[in-house]
Design a protein around this motif. Sequence first.
Motif, mmCIF file in Angstrom:
data_model
loop_
_atom_site.group_PDB
_atom_site.id
_atom_site.type_symbol
_atom_site.label_atom_id
_atom_site.label_comp_id
_atom_site.label_asym_id
_atom_site.label_seq_id
_atom_site.Cartn_x
_atom_site.Cartn_y
_atom_site.Cartn_z
ATOM 1 N N MET A 190 55.084 73.290 -11.804
ATOM 2 C CA MET A 190 55.022 71.865 -10.908
ATOM 3 C C MET A 190 54.852 70.817 -11.963
ATOM 4 O O MET A 190 55.295 69.779 -11.852
ATOM 5 N N GLN A 191 53.872 71.050 -12.820
ATOM 6 C CA GLN A 191 53.599 69.971 -14.024
ATOM 7 C C GLN A 191 54.812 69.857 -14.878
ATOM 8 O O GLN A 191 55.083 68.718 -15.081
ATOM 9 N N TYR A 192 55.627 70.763 -15.241
ATOM 10 C CA TYR A 192 56.464 70.560 -15.974
ATOM 11 C C TYR A 192 57.705 69.918 -15.252
ATOM 12 O O TYR A 192 58.105 68.857 -15.854
ATOM 13 N N MET A 193 57.898 70.180 -13.974
ATOM 14 C CA MET A 193 58.996 69.627 -13.310
ATOM 15 C C MET A 193 58.549 67.882 -13.101
ATOM 16 O O MET A 193 59.403 67.195 -13.228
ATOM 17 N N VAL A 194 57.506 67.573 -12.933
ATOM 18 C CA VAL A 194 56.880 66.200 -12.904
ATOM 19 C C VAL A 194 57.083 65.438 -14.179
ATOM 20 O O VAL A 194 57.885 64.227 -14.127
ATOM 21 N N ASN A 195 56.619 66.018 -15.028
ATOM 22 C CA ASN A 195 56.890 65.548 -16.311
ATOM 23 C C ASN A 195 58.497 65.269 -16.568
ATOM 24 O O ASN A 195 58.968 64.392 -17.332
ATOM 25 N N HIS A 196 59.139 66.361 -16.432
ATOM 26 C CA HIS A 196 60.664 66.362 -16.581
ATOM 27 C C HIS A 196 61.195 65.364 -15.725
ATOM 28 O O HIS A 196 62.306 64.549 -16.213
ATOM 29 N N ASN A 197 60.784 65.042 -14.580
ATOM 30 C CA ASN A 197 61.420 64.161 -13.621
ATOM 31 C C ASN A 197 61.246 62.711 -14.353
ATOM 32 O O ASN A 197 62.135 61.760 -14.185
ATOM 33 N N THR A 198 60.066 62.462 -14.681
ATOM 34 C CA THR A 198 59.719 61.381 -15.250
ATOM 35 C C THR A 198 60.797 60.785 -16.618
ATOM 36 O O THR A 198 61.289 59.794 -16.671
ATOM 37 N N ALA A 199 60.828 61.978 -17.285
ATOM 38 C CA ALA A 199 61.775 61.774 -18.452
ATOM 39 C C ALA A 199 63.276 61.501 -17.879
ATOM 40 O O ALA A 199 63.924 60.576 -18.422
ATOM 41 N N HIS A 200 63.733 62.108 -16.885
ATOM 42 C CA HIS A 200 65.029 61.806 -16.372
ATOM 43 C C HIS A 200 65.071 60.569 -15.813
ATOM 44 O O HIS A 200 66.083 59.975 -15.969
ATOM 45 N N ALA A 201 63.944 60.062 -15.285
ATOM 46 C CA ALA A 201 64.065 58.758 -14.463
ATOM 47 C C ALA A 201 64.173 57.761 -15.582
ATOM 48 O O ALA A 201 64.971 56.556 -15.535
ATOM 49 N N ASN A 202 63.545 57.999 -16.713
ATOM 50 C CA ASN A 202 63.669 56.913 -17.737
ATOM 51 C C ASN A 202 64.961 57.061 -18.653
ATOM 52 O O ASN A 202 65.694 55.858 -18.860
ATOM 53 N N GLU A 203 65.606 58.308 -18.736
ATOM 54 C CA GLU A 203 67.079 58.632 -19.100
ATOM 55 C C GLU A 203 68.091 57.646 -18.283
ATOM 56 O O GLU A 203 68.897 57.036 -18.585
ATOM 57 N N LEU A 204 67.783 57.680 -16.901
ATOM 58 C CA LEU A 204 68.665 57.122 -15.883
ATOM 59 C C LEU A 204 68.417 55.514 -15.980
ATOM 60 O O LEU A 204 69.605 54.870 -15.920
#
Lengths: 65, 185
Positions: B126-140
């Motif tokens: 879950m921690q990984y996914m939250v961090n990963h989603n944040t990174a993807h949001a920035n990329e978007l």
Amino acid sequence: MCLSTVYKIEKRPENEVLKNVMLIECKGGVVTLTDIMGREERIEGEIASADLTGGTVVVRPKAIA
Amino acid sequence: MDHEHDHEYMHEHGIPHSHDEHDHHGHDAAHPHMGGADHEHSHDGGHSHVHTHEHSHEHTHADGTTHTHPHEHVHDHPHGHEHTHEHAHEHGHDHGHSHGCPGAAGCNSDCKSCDMDPRAEVVALMQYMVNHNTAHANELAQLAGRLKDLGDATAFEQVMQAVSDFEKGNMRLSTVLAALNVPKA
């Protein structure tokens, strides 16, 4: 970028070595896999392919004499 | 690319987030043993007090696969370490898995001998996914900025709205994660 599932020889469920792999290191003919929980798997061989969008890595083990 | 537009837009939604580099793999979860290969642990001895220790085992299969399993044992026993570790490696490395233990790739354990904390692994993922989603949001958001640079203001606005929605969803996940990280009484 994403976590990967690593297979030996080819992508088949029975060939799964480790999933949620976050780190792959290749050194001296050994592929070292580390998953998100810190578990390690080491395979003598090389990476055959890495599908980074599909999160799939296939390792070709060194042939056993 | 003009990132200033991205940042200003995202901040309008009041969702706190960082534009710094993100640690995709940061987690504080313990690394308990999961019994990845076919090995057994039997624990013998009288039990009178709780004892915790960590160690790891390394073993190599005939097919060249080498495992290292970090262990974290909590024992309730009076003295020493009277448990034995039997490692049977006469198999062809069958990674079949059917008992539903999360993330247990490569596990042939019968679960009785497994010290893995499935909750810790779920929390780590879950921690990984939250961090990963944040990174993807920035990329978007950066992609949106490129659309704006290309003169497509409408697409920019739409993508940034999607980024905002994405971040709201991730905030919900963060809230769940925070609750999961609270030690149970």
